[in-house]
Design a protein around this motif. Structure first.
Motif, mmCIF file in Angstrom:
data_model
loop_
_atom_site.group_PDB
_atom_site.id
_atom_site.type_symbol
_atom_site.label_atom_id
_atom_site.label_comp_id
_atom_site.label_asym_id
_atom_site.label_seq_id
_atom_site.Cartn_x
_atom_site.Cartn_y
_atom_site.Cartn_z
ATOM 1 N N GLY A 671 0.854 -1.142 0.083
ATOM 2 C CA GLY A 671 0.155 -0.108 0.001
ATOM 3 C C GLY A 671 0.865 0.843 -0.009
ATOM 4 O O GLY A 671 2.121 1.424 -0.438
ATOM 5 N N GLY A 672 0.193 2.491 0.286
ATOM 6 C CA GLY A 672 0.908 3.741 0.381
ATOM 7 C C GLY A 672 1.114 4.101 -1.005
ATOM 8 O O GLY A 672 0.772 3.595 -1.853
ATOM 9 N N ASN A 673 1.672 5.392 -1.147
ATOM 10 C CA ASN A 673 1.822 6.166 -2.358
ATOM 11 C C ASN A 673 2.681 5.465 -3.301
ATOM 12 O O ASN A 673 2.443 5.209 -4.493
ATOM 13 C CB ASN A 673 2.142 7.325 -2.048
ATOM 14 N N ASP A 674 3.750 4.421 -2.679
ATOM 15 C CA ASP A 674 4.721 3.783 -3.627
ATOM 16 C C ASP A 674 4.391 2.259 -3.916
ATOM 17 O O ASP A 674 5.243 1.628 -4.552
ATOM 18 C CB ASP A 674 5.957 4.215 -3.089
ATOM 19 N N GLY A 675 3.172 1.832 -3.207
ATOM 20 C CA GLY A 675 3.111 0.249 -3.168
ATOM 21 C C GLY A 675 3.979 -0.492 -2.504
ATOM 22 O O GLY A 675 4.280 -1.550 -2.984
ATOM 23 N N ARG A 676 4.566 0.051 -1.356
ATOM 24 C CA ARG A 676 5.542 -0.910 -0.600
ATOM 25 C C ARG A 676 4.776 -1.505 0.442
ATOM 26 O O ARG A 676 3.496 -1.391 0.578
ATOM 27 C CB ARG A 676 6.523 0.120 0.067
ATOM 28 N N LYS A 677 5.518 -2.514 1.139
ATOM 29 C CA LYS A 677 5.191 -3.347 2.320
ATOM 30 C C LYS A 677 4.781 -2.452 3.602
ATOM 31 O O LYS A 677 5.599 -1.353 3.795
ATOM 32 C CB LYS A 677 6.016 -4.336 2.639
ATOM 33 N N ILE A 706 -3.921 1.058 8.653
ATOM 34 C CA ILE A 706 -3.930 0.022 7.844
ATOM 35 C C ILE A 706 -4.829 0.425 6.685
ATOM 36 O O ILE A 706 -4.711 0.291 5.503
ATOM 37 C CB ILE A 706 -4.572 -1.191 8.508
ATOM 38 N N ASP A 707 -6.047 1.031 7.068
ATOM 39 C CA ASP A 707 -6.970 1.559 5.967
ATOM 40 C C ASP A 707 -6.353 2.513 5.011
ATOM 41 O O ASP A 707 -6.455 2.685 3.854
ATOM 42 C CB ASP A 707 -8.392 2.090 6.717
ATOM 43 N N LYS A 708 -5.639 3.643 5.798
ATOM 44 C CA LYS A 708 -5.056 4.520 4.823
ATOM 45 C C LYS A 708 -3.758 3.784 3.690
ATOM 46 O O LYS A 708 -3.713 4.430 2.843
ATOM 47 C CB LYS A 708 -4.282 5.529 5.861
ATOM 48 N N TRP A 709 -3.172 3.011 4.550
ATOM 49 C CA TRP A 709 -1.975 2.468 3.650
ATOM 50 C C TRP A 709 -2.815 1.733 2.659
ATOM 51 O O TRP A 709 -2.032 1.629 1.381
ATOM 52 C CB TRP A 709 -1.646 1.548 4.723
ATOM 53 N N GLN A 710 -3.940 0.843 2.585
ATOM 54 C CA GLN A 710 -4.445 0.114 1.509
ATOM 55 C C GLN A 710 -5.308 1.185 0.582
ATOM 56 O O GLN A 710 -5.437 0.640 -0.475
ATOM 57 C CB GLN A 710 -5.449 -0.905 2.167
ATOM 58 N N ASN A 711 -5.635 2.365 1.101
ATOM 59 C CA ASN A 711 -6.268 3.018 0.240
ATOM 60 C C ASN A 711 -5.521 4.496 0.175
ATOM 61 O O ASN A 711 -6.236 5.283 0.874
ATOM 62 C CB ASN A 711 -8.050 3.281 0.663
ATOM 63 N N PRO A 712 -4.501 4.495 -0.420
ATOM 64 C CA PRO A 712 -3.613 5.916 -0.317
ATOM 65 C C PRO A 712 -4.322 7.036 -0.930
ATOM 66 O O PRO A 712 -4.162 8.220 -0.297
ATOM 67 C CB PRO A 712 -2.297 5.459 -1.017
ATOM 68 N N MET A 714 -7.682 8.813 -3.875
ATOM 69 C CA MET A 714 -8.932 8.497 -4.397
ATOM 70 C C MET A 714 -8.829 7.780 -5.734
ATOM 71 O O MET A 714 -8.000 7.931 -6.547
ATOM 72 C CB MET A 714 -9.639 10.058 -4.610
ATOM 73 N N GLY A 715 -9.614 6.743 -5.685
ATOM 74 C CA GLY A 715 -9.770 5.643 -6.711
ATOM 75 C C GLY A 715 -8.655 4.765 -6.817
ATOM 76 O O GLY A 715 -8.571 4.071 -7.536
ATOM 77 N N GLU A 716 -7.627 4.638 -5.688
ATOM 78 C CA GLU A 716 -6.531 3.650 -5.566
ATOM 79 C C GLU A 716 -6.563 2.759 -4.502
ATOM 80 O O GLU A 716 -6.851 3.330 -3.437
ATOM 81 C CB GLU A 716 -5.188 4.433 -5.678
ATOM 82 N N SER A 717 -6.721 1.611 -4.561
ATOM 83 C CA SER A 717 -6.595 0.585 -3.478
ATOM 84 C C SER A 717 -5.964 -0.409 -3.592
ATOM 85 O O SER A 717 -5.677 -0.946 -4.904
ATOM 86 C CB SER A 717 -8.041 0.372 -2.863
ATOM 87 N N TYR A 718 -5.326 -1.186 -2.632
ATOM 88 C CA TYR A 718 -4.599 -2.324 -2.517
ATOM 89 C C TYR A 718 -5.391 -3.517 -1.961
ATOM 90 O O TYR A 718 -5.760 -3.320 -0.773
ATOM 91 C CB TYR A 718 -3.181 -2.399 -2.198
#
Length: 731
Positions: A671-677, A706-712, A714-718
């Motif tokens: 997650g996060g803006n860079d798609g890291r663990k 955790i929620d912020k990490w998976q949904n960094p 608008m429109g993007e989620s892991y």
């Protein structure tokens, strides 16, 4: 204490003369009667309004005015509710609901459901209230009724508040407040401020509670100047008074409670009168003036009974029990204690809690089912459109082919001699028939493929439903054997659990029990997740129960040795390669409740300790350095080429220390803006930064991250990649 949004359906806004052009005489008279009833209602002449509603209802029935009948029934329900006659209110709201349904007025249906739920809530019937609120919520969302949505969200929050689930109540209050702020509804915003303040007061956050109360007071005073709503101001004075009482400022507390009492007696609201006398009684009880305290509690009990408010009745009996005990009057103290227990059990019994949870789960399931049906309908529409286009293409090809053949026949006919014309026509007819035969064959093939697709679709849908039903039932079984909140609160003074399965069922499990002087806690990560992982977790819970509870083994290393032995024996029919894969990583701690000595064994993930005494923190040292880490060294519980012994370690705990055990699912979440663990270091920082907060607040902080990490954004989620389990305990 808590505010419920009013939702009154009154008569039509336009003038009678404009609305009734061309209508018959009876209809005009009926509408005039409804307008008169509404004038009495607006002037707070409630009893006169109810008496006149009989006349308005009779005239509307005579005129066959369905809309008027429905409006009158709803208004009568509102009047009865304000006057405290809940039986009358329920009767009229049920009747208005039936009429709204017949008229297919979804907004009216939603409002009637909301009002019925509110009456059930006041009666202490929380499962019934939740059922009606969720039905109202579903309709309000479907018709985009923001006002109705804000009202029912607030009411659901009240139910959770009285069930003492303050975190869930705060979630609904904040969602309601967000809508009211967008709508710029000052009254609704003030109600939300009051209810949020009440949650913070019960959580012991008095500064935050006072901040929201004062915001609500400013808005309520402004609203009262425009609309004459004294009840809202009285409620806030009542809560501010109780807050000052809790912090020990009894003079300010009584000053505000007296203001509230004056308003409640002016509007003759029995429920509010009971509330303010309960607070005044508690204030005098704190001042050890038992005579005045008893007087206020008796007045509160009388008004609560008259208002048919079970929660206030329960509280009044409880406080009278305390007063009589302090006055050494055991007979009366015992009487009020029995009455308190009876009322409390009616409000908070386990069956009510289960029914509320079932209603919430049913609502979520129906919502997901509707979404699935909409998706399937969209797919069916696309498929139908594809077939339609194929038919159009086929017809176009037929027409084009016929035109080409016809043109060829005309040209051929012009170049040939007259005596050869019959032969040419015959040959062309043969060609045309062959083309038609080929087209018919293509049509039959298309129809056959369509029928096969329809059958396959029906079969797949049936298979999916059976699989979904089975998995949902498996989740029900797994939830029944995992450590329940009721069991946990008997073991720990303060704790939290973050448990997020990747799929419906989980390959992780958490477990705890007490054997003699030892509390044993386990968090396990089984091979796989979803259904395969759930089977392993069910086996693990069953085996650990047998080892610890029946055999009373409390040493972590011995528990793991016995668990590996039983697991290998149970999977003996599998191949050796399968047995190596099928296992689990288990973290175990065993705490001696007398000495606070902790024995532990850790597998894949470490165990963290945050010491309770942290006065020696320095500003230039990172907070994460205060998290003590017990590193893992044990192998997994499975068949291995080289058997390794399990080891137990010891650590001395102190009162106030916090322990955290978890699976590795949280660290591997992308997650996060860079798609890291997410990583353990991030989790450690969150725990360190919230180590001075309560365990429940710490849980909220972890879940929000955790929620912020998976949904960094608008429109993007892991998607979740593994089961997540975190178990925190304060010693």
């Amino acid at each position: 204490m808590l505010f419920v949004f009013p939702s009154i359906v009154l008569g039509d806004d336009n003038s009678i003369s404009e609305k009734n052009k061309g209508k018959n005489h009876d209809l005009i008279i009926a509408q005039s009667a409804i307008e008169k009833m509404n004038e009495l209602l607006d002037a707070d002449e409630l009893e006169q309004a109810y008496i006149f509603s009989d006349t308005a209802l009779e005239l509307s029935e005579k005129a066959g005015y369905s809309k008027g009948i429905t409006s009158i029934l709803y208004s009568r329900g509102i009047i009865c509710r304000i006057l405290g006659d809940r039986s009358c209110a329920l009767t009229n709201f049920y009747n208005s609901l039936e009429h709204f349904e017949q008229m297919n007025d979804l907004e009216g249906v939603s409002k009637s459901l909301n009002q019925i739920g509110a009456i059930y809530r006041l009666q202490g019937n929380y499962p019934g209230a939740i059922d009606y609120f969720l039905r109202s919520l579903s309709i309000s969302k479907s018709i985009n009724d923001s006002l109705g949505l804000a009202s029912v969200l607030n009411n659901i929050g009240i139910v959770y508040f009285y069930q003492k689930n303050f975190e869930k109540a705060l979630e609904y209050y904040l969602e309601s407040l967000e809508i009211e702020l967008l709508m710029r509804n000052e009254f609704g915003v003030s109600v939300s401020y009051i209810n949020i303040g009440e949650v913070y007061k019960n959580l012991g956050k008095y500064n935050e509670a006072l901040e929201f109360y004062l915001k609500g007071l400013d808005l309520s005073i402004a609203y009262e100047e425009k609309d004459g709503d004294k009840d809202g101001i009285g409620v806030i004075y009542n809560e501010i008074g109780s807050l000052y009482m809790l912090i020990g400022d009894y003079a300010l507390g009584k000053e505000n409670l007296d203001k509230a009492m004056k308003i409640f007696y002016e509007i003759d609201n029995k429920y509010r009168i009971a509330e303010v006398h309960l607070y005044l009684g508690e204030l005098y009880l704190r001042l050890k003036n038992y005579i005045k305290a008893k007087q206020h509690f008796i007045i509160a009990l009388e008004n609560a009974k008259e208002a048919q408010t079970l929660d206030a009745v329960s509280q009044a009996h409880k406080m009278l029990n305390e007063v009589f005990e302090l006055q050494n009057n055991p007979v009366k103290a015992y009487y009020h204690f029995k009455e308190y227990i009876a009322a409390r059990d009616s409000l908070y019994n386990e069956e009510n809690t289960k029914r509320i949870l079932q209603s919430s789960m049913l609502y979520e399931f129906e919502k997901q089912t509707k979404e699935a049906m909409l998706l399937q309908t969209k797919k069916d529409t696309i498929a139908a459109e594809t077939i339609r286009r194929q038919i159009l293409v086929r017809n176009f090809l037929i027409i084009a082919f016929v035109l080409v053949v016809s043109l060829a026949i005309v040209i051929f006919y012009g170049y040939k001699q007259k005596q050869k014309s019959n032969i040419i026509i015959t040959e062309n007819n043969v060609l045309l028939e062959m083309a038609n035969e080929e087209i018919r064959a293509q049509k039959d093939e298309i129809e056959s493929q369509r029928d096969m697709v329809v059958k396959q679709k029906s079969f797949i849908e049936g298979q999916k439903k059976r699989m979904d039903d089975s998995i949902l039932y498996a989740k029900h079984i797994q939830s029944a054997v995992i450590l329940s909140e009721k069991q946990a609160i008997t073991l720990f003074d303060d704790y939290f659990v973050v448990f997020r399965p990747k799929e419906v069922v989980s390959g992780d499990f958490y477990w705890a029990t007490k054997i003699n002087d030892f509390i044993i806690v386990a968090v396990a990560d089984c091979t796989g997740h979803g259904v395969p992982g759930a089977f392993m977790s069910m086996l693990g819970i069953s085996f650990v129960n047998e080892i610890v509870r029946k055999k009373e083994i409390t040493e972590p290393s011995k528990i793991l040795e016995e668990l590996r032995k039983i697991l290998i024996e149970s999977l003996v029919q599998n191949s050796e390669e399968d047995m190596k894969r099928e296992g689990m990583y288990v973290n175990l701690i065993s705490i001696n409740t007398k000495t606070l000595e902790c024995n532990w064994s850790a597998a894949r993930t470490p165990i963290w300790i945050v010491r309770g005494n942290q006065e020696d923190k320095k500003a230039d040292i990172p907070l994460s350095n205060f998290v003590q880490e017990l590193l893992p060294d044990n192998p997994s519980v499975a068949l291995q080429k080289k058997t390794r012994d399990y080891k137990s370690h010891k650590v001395q705990l102190k009162k106030g220390d916090r322990l955290y055990i978890f699976s590795d699912g949280i660290a591997d979440q992308f997650g996060g803006n860079d798609g890291r663990k997410f990583s353990f270091s991030r989790l450690k920082s969150i725990i360190a930064n919230t180590s001075d907060k309560s365990m429940s607040v710490q849980k909220l902080s972890i879940e929000e991250e955790i929620d912020k990490w998976q949904n960094p954004s608008m429109g993007e989620s892991y998607d979740q990649v593994d089961d997540i389990t975190i178990f925190g305990i304060r010693v």
